[in-house]
Every structure is written in C-alpha cells, then in structure tokens.
Design an enzyme around this catalytic site. Structure first.
Site, PDB file in Angstrom:
ATOM      1  N   SER A 122       0.835  -1.204   0.000  1.00 54.37           N
ATOM      2  CA  SER A 122       0.000   0.000   0.000  1.00 54.37           C
ATOM      3  C   SER A 122       0.864   1.247   0.000  1.00 54.37           C
ATOM      4  CB  SER A 122      -0.865  -0.005   1.260  1.00 54.37           C
ATOM      5  OG  SER A 122      -1.437   1.266   1.486  1.00 54.37           O
ATOM      6  N   TYR A 146      -0.615  -0.098  10.114  1.00 54.77           N
ATOM      7  CA  TYR A 146      -0.949  -0.772   8.857  1.00 54.77           C
ATOM      8  C   TYR A 146       0.174  -0.587   7.843  1.00 54.77           C
ATOM      9  CZ  TYR A 146      -3.326  -1.365   4.316  1.00 54.77           C
ATOM     10  OH  TYR A 146      -3.661  -1.727   3.041  1.00 54.77           O
ATOM     11  N   LYS A 150       2.662  -3.487   6.304  1.00 55.29           N
ATOM     12  CA  LYS A 150       2.791  -3.702   4.857  1.00 55.29           C
ATOM     13  C   LYS A 150       4.263  -3.570   4.435  1.00 55.29           C
ATOM     14  CE  LYS A 150      -1.323  -4.684   3.345  1.00 55.29           C
ATOM     15  NZ  LYS A 150      -1.566  -6.009   2.764  1.00 55.29           N
TER      16      LYS A 150
END
Lengths: 321, 321
Positions: A122, A146, A150
């Site tokens: 991402s 997050y 990632k």
C-alpha cells in the site's frame, strides 16, 4: 493453473475472481481451479472452471496449511486489517498483516513448491521523513501500524523470493476509488464514499478540504494490474520484487469535478463538508507525489482521467435501483 | 538508571559495559545497575554500581519477560545472528533477528513503561536496487536475510515508538573494524581479521581484491555513539527513529596502508590473498556510498582516519604477549 485468492471475499478479491473467470488463463496456461479464501465465506463466482470458496484465517498456521497446498500455483494475498482498524486494534493488525503474511510465506517455504505470490502492499508505507517524490525505492517511514506491517511484508516477500521460497511480486496499491459497497474501516474510506453515495443518490460526508491531494486507481485498473503482475517474468523483476502500482494524483475538488462531468451537477450537491480531526491526522501523514516507474516500464497502467474512475463505477458497480 | 544490554557478552556489548562503568551516568542520571544478558553467560564487568550477568534467549518470550522488568530504564538490543550465519540457517536468523526483536518490543509494550530502546541495525539493510548515495532514507533492499531482518526491526522500532510503547532509537552500524577477538560468522569478518591477525603477528586471508570499498567504524567510536544515541532527546529524533551511524569509506588497500603507517611494514606481509566466491557474492551486494547526515547533525561521529582504527586496536585490544 490452480489459483488461490486470500481475501477472495473482499471488493478487489471478488473483482479479480470475476476477471479471471472471464479470462480463463493465467501466465499462458488455462486456469484449472480458483479458490476464494477469506475470514468469512466469500460469495461464489461463476466460471467455466471449478471455483471453490473456503474460510481461512491467515493468523492461524493450521488454517493456512489447509488452504495452501502443493497444487497451488499462484497465490494472491489481498487479506488485511485496514488502516484505521489496525490503528485502533494493534494486536489484530500485527496478527493478520504481519504474522498472517509470514504464515503464508512460511507455508510456501515448507511446501518447497515456489508458487507465484502476488502481495498487495500500500502507499501507506510512505510517510514521515521519506522525501518526495516517492516511488519504488523510497524509504518506508509509515505513520500508521498498517503501513508498517505492509512495509514489513514487502521485505519478507523480497527475502523469501531471493531465497527461492516463493516467486513473489508486491504492488503498492494506490487508494482504490470509486470502491463499491459499504464504507470500511480504512481511513481512506471517504475517498470513495463522497463519490459512491452521491452517485447512488445518497448524502455523503467529506472530512477533508477540497484541496486535499491523494493518489488513486480504479478497481477495474487495479484488477488488470494484479493479473499483469502475476504474469510478469521473474527475470524482469530484478532484485526488488516490490513496486509502486501506477495511479494518478488528484485533489478532492478534481474528483468531484470529474463526477459532475460524467454524471451531471446533482451528485455533488449531496456532499456535506465536515472536517474530522482523527481522519485528517491519519491521511495528512500520507504522501501523494508518487511515481510508478518500474511498473510502468513493465506494462502496468493507471486510469487516463478520474472521469474513467467514475464511469467504471457506473458501468461495473452502481446498484440497479 | 537501570540499564540492560542484550548481547552483553559480545564484543560491542562488553566494550559498552566497560564504557558505562567508566562513565557512571546515562541520560544525566547516575547508573543504579547494569545487567548484561546473552545466550551464554557474559563476562562480568567491574563498576562502582552493581553489574549482573544473566542468560537470555530473546527467541523465548518467558526468558525475555524475566530479563526486561518494570525497573528497566534503558535497553540496548545488540544480540543478533550475523550475516553469513543467518544466510546458512534461515530459521535461526528469523527466530533471533526478527522474532527476538519483536519479543523485546512486545515485552516493553506489555509492561507499559516506555523504556529507551537502542537498537543496532546494520548497513546490510542497503543493497539491490537501492540507489546511491545511501543513508537515513534509503529503501531497504537487502540481499541477505540478516539485512532483511534488521530492516524489519527498524520498521517495528519506529512503529512501537510512534505508538509510545518504547522510546526507540535505531542505528545502522557500519562494519566494525578493527574488531578484537576471533573471527565470527559475519561475512564481513575478514575486514577485521586481515588487520587484527597481522597486528598480532599471525597470518590472515583476504578473500577480496585491494580495491574493494566498504564503510567502517572503530569499536571505540561505535560505543561512544551508542552512548550518545541513548542520550538523545526523543523530540530531536523526529518521525524516523532510525539513522545511519557515521562511518568512513575505505578500500582494503587503504586499510592496509593505514596499518603500515601505524605499525610498520611487517604486518602487511602476513596477508595472503585468496579470493572466495561465496564471501565475495555476499559482500559485493553491500553498498559503500553511505552518508550519516542525521546522526552527524545530532553529534555522533566517525573516526578521523583509519589510522585511528588501527591505533585504537593496539591501545584497547591487542593481546599482551
């Protein structure tokens, strides 16, 4: 060609399944089977080849072992705890986004079958002190858990690929818009809601200013790129299996102008402007001056204009009223 | 100020313990206790404050819980499975370098005491398609599992710091030379051996050419920087808690010239040139055009010339014959 989509019940996973069903081949070979795995039962998908649906919790090694077998040729790993959710529930984010990815990689290593593994990273990996412009070789300094999880997935994917345990290819997805369905717990959720809900005749809230810039891709293009991504030759990937997936940078104002050009002036009137500090705090840590040089060289593409994104939503996703 | 050194039995850990014993304070406060923890019993160190030695296996959460307590104010995490070892034994590298680091961070999160955590990363995180010049904000594209595991440690350190679970500061150590003691299983081990053994009157093998460039720091300067690193104000670290520790780039030829300037012409005659493909393969993936802008701004320093590195070895480490 036996394909597994982990996260096969999600928006991108379902669209990918439908696209594979329509295409019938991958990497030059007929698709023999497709398995859609997710934490809840994925919706079934019609195809000329068998499509199975199954539950899989990637945080659980036994569940991963049941789902990935020695027959699995291509794995799409799309499952994730999204940004705002991982920010609220640190352990859930670590368990799914970090250990779930590790469990999938470890299962492949132990099988010794070197499957193709397409990993969705991402643009949330960018942030902090990483310097503009950003792209394939930018330092990951994410300001969300997050994004950190990632970024760790990227490094694992590269190392497991270098060691020959998987044939990995990772793509940093732009924010997907216009995303169909309901809002989710991604901090970026509003970047679809402010278009989707008005296009469906409903009110929507915009928590940031019209000049807020961000990097977007339509679901249709994302799926095209994920298919191309699986089909790339490992030799063309070089020493870094991870790259930025192409997208385009637009302001919120430009998104709304594109919607008006495609669908007339009514939808924009349904947007209510209501700045929300927590959403703004998260998304203002995100970067937008993003470039996808490697993926573009390898033939992946972005939408031509945001009007395309709006049109694709109307063609592919708008609920029939 | 209760200090814990994990990896306290290693070369840098022991030198750091001696330096802390001589200094007596850290972060402006008297040191109340020092604990040296390692997989084997660390050598004891004399100080005016109590120094404990203990075994700790960071791959084991119970062992970590026993070692890090609510009284621990500052943790140095120096323990690692080094590069060539982690390349041979993938699981050992993952268990210590990745999960060991995670276990230390998780223990701190669960204690809720926000200790200062000084993490030793490595220039081994650079490599692959990362573009020169390299430094604080370079993309980690390591070509060893050790480098990958250290890069993951950096991301975890940043995220746990951002969340307030630890007050982290990470430093990418240059290759430490002249490292005392015996050769270890780091691929860089020869970069000390070719100086140390000849300075001790013994033969040594150089597995690369004289023009091989690399980035070095003396053990003495490394320890000075690790102490400064713990003393930095969190507010001065910004959004990225990890930085390159200053070093200097020299060729193997320059290392040997410096040795000759300090110790005369005899030691260099003890070097046997014997190219070794596996070592060359690993170290040729390492980068040398490395810059430590942030750390230099914050007052960390490199050696003035490699003659210093040689002199420090003779002053601090050469065995008395």
């Amino acid at each position: 060609m036996n394909i597994l989509i982990i996260g096969g019940g999600g928006v991108v996973g379902q669209k990918l399944a439908h696209a594979l069903a329509a295409k019938g081949t991958l990497r030059g070979k007929p698709i023999s089977s497709l398995t859609l795995a997710d934490i809840n039962d994925p919706a079934p998908v019609e195809a000329t080849f068998p499509v199975a649906t199954t539950r899989c919790d990637i945080a659980d090694t036994a569940s991963v072992a049941q789902t990935i077998t020695e027959d699995t040729d291509v794995i799409y790993l799309l499952a994730a705890i999204v940004s705002a959710h991982a920010e609220e529930d640190f352990e859930a984010g670590m368990n799914i986004n970090l250990f779930g990815t590790y469990n999938v990689l470890e299962r492949c290593r132990k099988l010794g079958t070197n499957p193709v593994l397409v990993f969705s990273s991402s643009i949330a990996i960018y942030g902090g002190e990483a310097q503009d412009p950003l792209g394939d070789h930018s330092y990951p300094n994410p300001q969300t858990s997050y994004g950190g999880q990632k970024a760790i997935g990227e490094i694992l994917l590269n190392d497991y690929s270098r060691k020959g345990f998987v044939d990995g290819r990772g793509f940093r997805l732009p924010t997907i818009s216009v995303r169909p369905g309901k809002p989710n717990r991604a901090a970026s959720s509003f970047m679809s809601s402010i278009l989707r809900e008005p296009l469906n005749g409903q009110e929507a809230i915009c928590p940031v200013e019209p000049d807020f810039l961000h990097y977007y891709l339509s679901p249709r293009k994302c799926v095209e790129n994920l298919i191309k991504g699986a089909e790339l030759n490992a030799d063309d990937l070089g020493e870094n299996r991870v790259m930025q997936m192409p997208g385009r940078t637009w302001s919120i104002g430009q998104l709304i102008d594109a919607m008006t050009k495609v669908a007339g002036p009514e939808p924009a009137k349904l947007i209510r402007w209501d700045p929300q500090p927590e959403i703004k705090r998260i998304v203002s840590g995100w970067k937008w001056d993003i470039h996808a040089d490697k993926a573009e060289r390898l033939g992946l593409t972005a939408d031509e204009s945001f009007e395309d994104n709006v049109r694709y939503y109307l063609e592919d996703d708008k609920p029939v009223s």
